[in-house]
Scaffold this motif. Sequence first.
Motif, PDB file in Angstrom:
ATOM      1  N   ALA A  67       0.830  -1.207   0.000  1.00 47.46           N
ATOM      2  CA  ALA A  67       0.000   0.000   0.000  1.00 47.46           C
ATOM      3  C   ALA A  67       0.864   1.256   0.000  1.00 47.46           C
ATOM      4  CB  ALA A  67      -0.921  -0.004   1.219  1.00 47.46           C
ATOM      5  N   LYS A  70      -4.461   4.921   0.784  1.00 50.45           N
ATOM      6  CA  LYS A  70      -5.539   4.075   1.286  1.00 50.45           C
ATOM      7  C   LYS A  70      -6.047   3.120   0.221  1.00 50.45           C
ATOM      8  CE  LYS A  70      -8.800   5.702   3.795  1.00 50.45           C
ATOM      9  NZ  LYS A  70      -9.933   6.531   4.293  1.00 50.45           N
ATOM     10  N   THR A  71      -5.995   3.523  -1.045  1.00 54.51           N
ATOM     11  CA  THR A  71      -6.564   2.696  -2.109  1.00 54.51           C
ATOM     12  C   THR A  71      -5.624   2.479  -3.285  1.00 54.51           C
ATOM     13  OG1 THR A  71      -7.645   4.684  -2.968  1.00 54.51           O
ATOM     14  CG2 THR A  71      -8.969   3.232  -1.582  1.00 54.51           C
ATOM     15  N   ARG A  73      -1.660   0.872  -4.477  1.00 56.60           N
ATOM     16  CA  ARG A  73      -0.589  -0.009  -4.028  1.00 56.60           C
ATOM     17  C   ARG A  73       0.434  -0.153  -5.141  1.00 56.60           C
ATOM     18  NH1 ARG A  73      -3.377  -6.017  -4.380  1.00 56.60           N
ATOM     19  NH2 ARG A  73      -4.099  -5.834  -6.548  1.00 56.60           N
ATOM     20  N   THR A  89      -4.164   1.437  -9.090  1.00 60.53           N
ATOM     21  CA  THR A  89      -5.197   2.267  -8.480  1.00 60.53           C
ATOM     22  C   THR A  89      -6.466   1.444  -8.382  1.00 60.53           C
ATOM     23  OG1 THR A  89      -4.247   4.298  -9.375  1.00 60.53           O
ATOM     24  CG2 THR A  89      -6.528   4.392  -8.670  1.00 60.53           C
ATOM     25  N   ARG A  90      -6.899   1.199  -7.161  1.00 61.51           N
ATOM     26  CA  ARG A  90      -8.062   0.356  -6.919  1.00 61.51           C
ATOM     27  C   ARG A  90      -9.314   1.206  -6.683  1.00 61.51           C
ATOM     28  NH1 ARG A  90      -5.991  -2.781  -1.876  1.00 61.51           N
ATOM     29  NH2 ARG A  90      -5.062  -0.762  -1.506  1.00 61.51           N
ATOM     30  N   GLY A  91     -10.458   0.561  -6.788  1.00 64.47           N
ATOM     31  CA  GLY A  91     -11.703   1.208  -6.410  1.00 64.47           C
ATOM     32  C   GLY A  91     -12.397   1.993  -7.490  1.00 64.47           C
ATOM     33  N   GLU A  94     -16.304   2.269  -7.840  1.00 64.69           N
ATOM     34  CA  GLU A  94     -16.983   1.874  -6.615  1.00 64.69           C
ATOM     35  C   GLU A  94     -17.656   3.085  -5.965  1.00 64.69           C
ATOM     36  OE1 GLU A  94     -14.246  -0.120  -4.080  1.00 64.69           O
ATOM     37  OE2 GLU A  94     -13.781  -1.690  -5.533  1.00 64.69           O
ATOM     38  N   TYR A  97     -15.947   6.237  -3.982  1.00 63.88           N
ATOM     39  CA  TYR A  97     -14.501   6.284  -4.204  1.00 63.88           C
ATOM     40  C   TYR A  97     -14.097   7.613  -4.814  1.00 63.88           C
ATOM     41  CZ  TYR A  97      -9.936   5.404  -6.276  1.00 63.88           C
ATOM     42  OH  TYR A  97      -8.618   5.490  -6.647  1.00 63.88           O
ATOM     43  N   PRO A  99     -10.775   9.301  -6.369  1.00 64.13           N
ATOM     44  CA  PRO A  99      -9.424   8.924  -6.788  1.00 64.13           C
ATOM     45  C   PRO A  99      -8.381  10.023  -6.652  1.00 64.13           C
ATOM     46  CG  PRO A  99     -10.716   9.523  -8.702  1.00 64.13           C
ATOM     47  CD  PRO A  99     -11.647   9.622  -7.512  1.00 64.13           C
ATOM     48  N   ASP A 102      -4.960   9.071  -4.992  1.00 65.43           N
ATOM     49  CA  ASP A 102      -4.251   8.060  -5.774  1.00 65.43           C
ATOM     50  C   ASP A 102      -3.690   8.663  -7.055  1.00 65.43           C
ATOM     51  OD1 ASP A 102      -5.103   6.394  -3.818  1.00 65.43           O
ATOM     52  OD2 ASP A 102      -6.545   5.301  -5.040  1.00 65.43           O
TER      53      ASP A 102
END
Length: 248
Positions: A67, A70-71, A73, A89-91, A94, A97, A99, A102
């Motif tokens: 990580a 927070k979102t 990695r 970059t996740r989420g 969603e 979310y 971004p 990130d």
Amino acid sequence: MGERVLETWARLVEAWKPNRGSADIAETAIAAAPVVWLLGKVQSGKSSIVGALTGAGDAEVGTGFKACTKTARVFDFPTEAPVIRFLDTRGLGEAGYNPAADLAVAEAGANLVLVVMRAMDPQQEAVLDVVAAVRKRHHDWPVVIAQTALHDAYAPGAAHPLPYPFADGLAAADAGLPDDLMRSLAYQRKLVADRLPGKGPLSFVPVDLTHADDGFTPRHYGLEALVAAMSQAAPASISASLSEIRDG
């Protein structure tokens, strides 16, 4: 294949690597290693791409991402002194979310944007919103789009058409691919072309990166085409990044 990928990226890193002592190898490698920014929905195939490009197994990829927000990695390969880094970059898409954090991290170090779209998934608005925002700020950044999981459209028992039929991301009508797949790939191309501003290079690469027990041969269908697209795009993206630094 994994070794050829690492050789390609190692040559790019060598051009950037500062002249420092051996005690600083790890720090230098992290600072100099090209960053591939992965953008895509959950289960679009991002981890499969990392595994196929590096030769890392599922467990290594699964535990190798660390990580950084927070979102978001990062996956360094090799861990000790990376020649390539993948920022995931996740989420995207969603509920709730945002971004922004990130994207700030990713834009600070990304050298190549690799967008991952499941070939039969037409709902890519959330991903393209982010990519379009990036291209508004970085008009020259190249973008490679990997269109994954081609076998989602195959009839039961069907195999990959060989040889690999795509040239510049396009296949002839008689390539032996399902009509639904051809239409979906074309729809995604148009969706991207209509949404993305800027003048940076844009490449599409259909791929199907499977596990041994999935029964498809080859397992990493289209990987060589993806490597070629990334290798061609990366020098342009590095040049664009350096230009922004000089201009700043």
